[in-house]
Design a protein around this motif. Sequence first.
Motif, PDB file in Angstrom:
ATOM      1  N   THR A 145       0.802  -1.225   0.000  1.00 17.87           N
ATOM      2  CA  THR A 145       0.000   0.000   0.000  1.00 17.87           C
ATOM      3  C   THR A 145       0.833   1.273   0.000  1.00 17.87           C
ATOM      4  O   THR A 145       0.289   2.365   0.183  1.00 17.87           O
ATOM      5  N   PHE A 146       2.152   1.141  -0.220  1.00 13.87           N
ATOM      6  CA  PHE A 146       3.035   2.297  -0.251  1.00 13.87           C
ATOM      7  C   PHE A 146       3.925   2.232  -1.492  1.00 13.87           C
ATOM      8  O   PHE A 146       4.044   1.180  -2.120  1.00 13.87           O
ATOM      9  N   PRO A 147       4.569   3.342  -1.856  1.00 11.83           N
ATOM     10  CA  PRO A 147       5.405   3.367  -3.066  1.00 11.83           C
ATOM     11  C   PRO A 147       6.639   2.471  -2.924  1.00 11.83           C
ATOM     12  O   PRO A 147       7.024   2.081  -1.813  1.00 11.83           O
ATOM     13  N   PRO A 148       7.298   2.168  -4.042  1.00 10.00           N
ATOM     14  CA  PRO A 148       8.531   1.382  -3.995  1.00 10.00           C
ATOM     15  C   PRO A 148       9.617   2.099  -3.201  1.00 10.00           C
ATOM     16  O   PRO A 148       9.682   3.325  -3.164  1.00 10.00           O
ATOM     17  N   ASP A 182       7.602  -1.752   1.508  1.00  8.29           N
ATOM     18  CA  ASP A 182       7.911  -2.332   0.200  1.00  8.29           C
ATOM     19  C   ASP A 182       9.134  -3.246   0.279  1.00  8.29           C
ATOM     20  O   ASP A 182       9.133  -4.349  -0.286  1.00  8.29           O
ATOM     21  N   ASN A 234       2.824  -2.455  -6.222  1.00 12.16           N
ATOM     22  CA  ASN A 234       2.585  -1.288  -5.374  1.00 12.16           C
ATOM     23  C   ASN A 234       1.279  -0.611  -5.752  1.00 12.16           C
ATOM     24  O   ASN A 234       1.028  -0.343  -6.922  1.00 12.16           O
ATOM     25  N   ARG A 235       0.446  -0.369  -4.749  1.00 15.55           N
ATOM     26  CA  ARG A 235      -0.828   0.333  -4.928  1.00 15.55           C
ATOM     27  C   ARG A 235      -0.911   1.462  -3.904  1.00 15.55           C
ATOM     28  O   ARG A 235      -1.716   1.419  -2.976  1.00 15.55           O
ATOM     29  N   PRO A 236      -0.065   2.487  -4.030  1.00 18.31           N
ATOM     30  CA  PRO A 236      -0.103   3.581  -3.060  1.00 18.31           C
ATOM     31  C   PRO A 236      -1.323   4.478  -3.278  1.00 18.31           C
ATOM     32  O   PRO A 236      -1.957   4.445  -4.337  1.00 18.31           O
ATOM     33  N   GLY A 237      -1.620   5.259  -2.275  1.00 15.07           N
ATOM     34  CA  GLY A 237      -2.698   6.238  -2.402  1.00 15.07           C
ATOM     35  C   GLY A 237      -3.730   6.109  -1.310  1.00 15.07           C
ATOM     36  O   GLY A 237      -3.978   5.006  -0.794  1.00 15.07           O
TER      37      GLY A 237
END
Length: 340
Positions: A54-57, A62, A84-87
Amino acid sequence: MRGRGALVLSLAAAMLAAGLGAAGGQSRESAKPGAHAAETAADFPSRPITIIVTFPPGGGTDLLARKLGAALQQDLGQPVVVENRPGASGNIGAREVAQAAPDGYTLLMVNSSYAINPGVFRDLPFSPRHDLKAVVNVAFVPSVVAAAAHSPYRNLSDALASAGRDGKPAAYASCGNGTPQHLAGEMLRIASERPLQHVPYRGCGPALTDVLSGQVDMGIVTASSAAPFLAAGRLRALAVTSPRRSELMPDVPTVAEQGYPGYSLDQWHGLLAPAGTPAPVVGRLNAAVAAIMKRPETQDALRQLGYSPTASTPEAFQRLIDADIDRFAALTARMGLRAD
């Protein structure tokens, strides 16, 4: 997130070299719930597993997912794809996994922010208590109250004593609004009854940049993000927020030891699965991850980054999540923290 040092970069490079990200373009099978119910735990897994982060690379969550993915791929004999599925503070990725087939092939890697969000967002697109279930807690990482090495603060008492001097609060940088570090700061403000001003950043890396330059009095960041700067002598740790001292910095006392008994906030990381995932499949995943986390090479690598490796049962991890949802909901209500 996060502007880490060479140690983090070398670990990330080693993981990427192991081919973890190579399968990132593979499509995931979108089976309906129950479509693979006939598969037994003995057969699992028979196809690729996807871990949604749920966070960026590049951030701590991650990196943990990719380290686990590499080891699981080797141990289970199936590709493990990390996506990755951030946001939306992690809610986008969590909703995707909550709606996935409950068969063990789509997992979610989260940290304590998952338990904070129910108290911050009024209308979550999923139920953290009912739509996802715990698989395994893999690590804890404390946050560190830190100041630049050239700061006059030698310990936490010095920093808190400066708060309110000349009528000005002491500013502390955090990794962002609603993060565990933000809550750690508010807990410290409440416990100490000192005027502390929160300065949110978009990640621990940017927060550390301004702490190191002296733009902000002090920062509350993860131990993993602070580690390279502590090692280089550019940052001074004043306290750790965990209930026990960190193995990475055993000489740094906890907040509780410095006059605030009962103070405790450890950021946890772990894997979740869609609700309805068969218990034998959850058990198979839990056992596989537990074996990885007990290996000396895994523990050494994580401890160098400030993590305390663990391998809980699904039941123990679920109890921790539920308790933190309640605890953080009470704290965010007291803070008046709302994102919508």
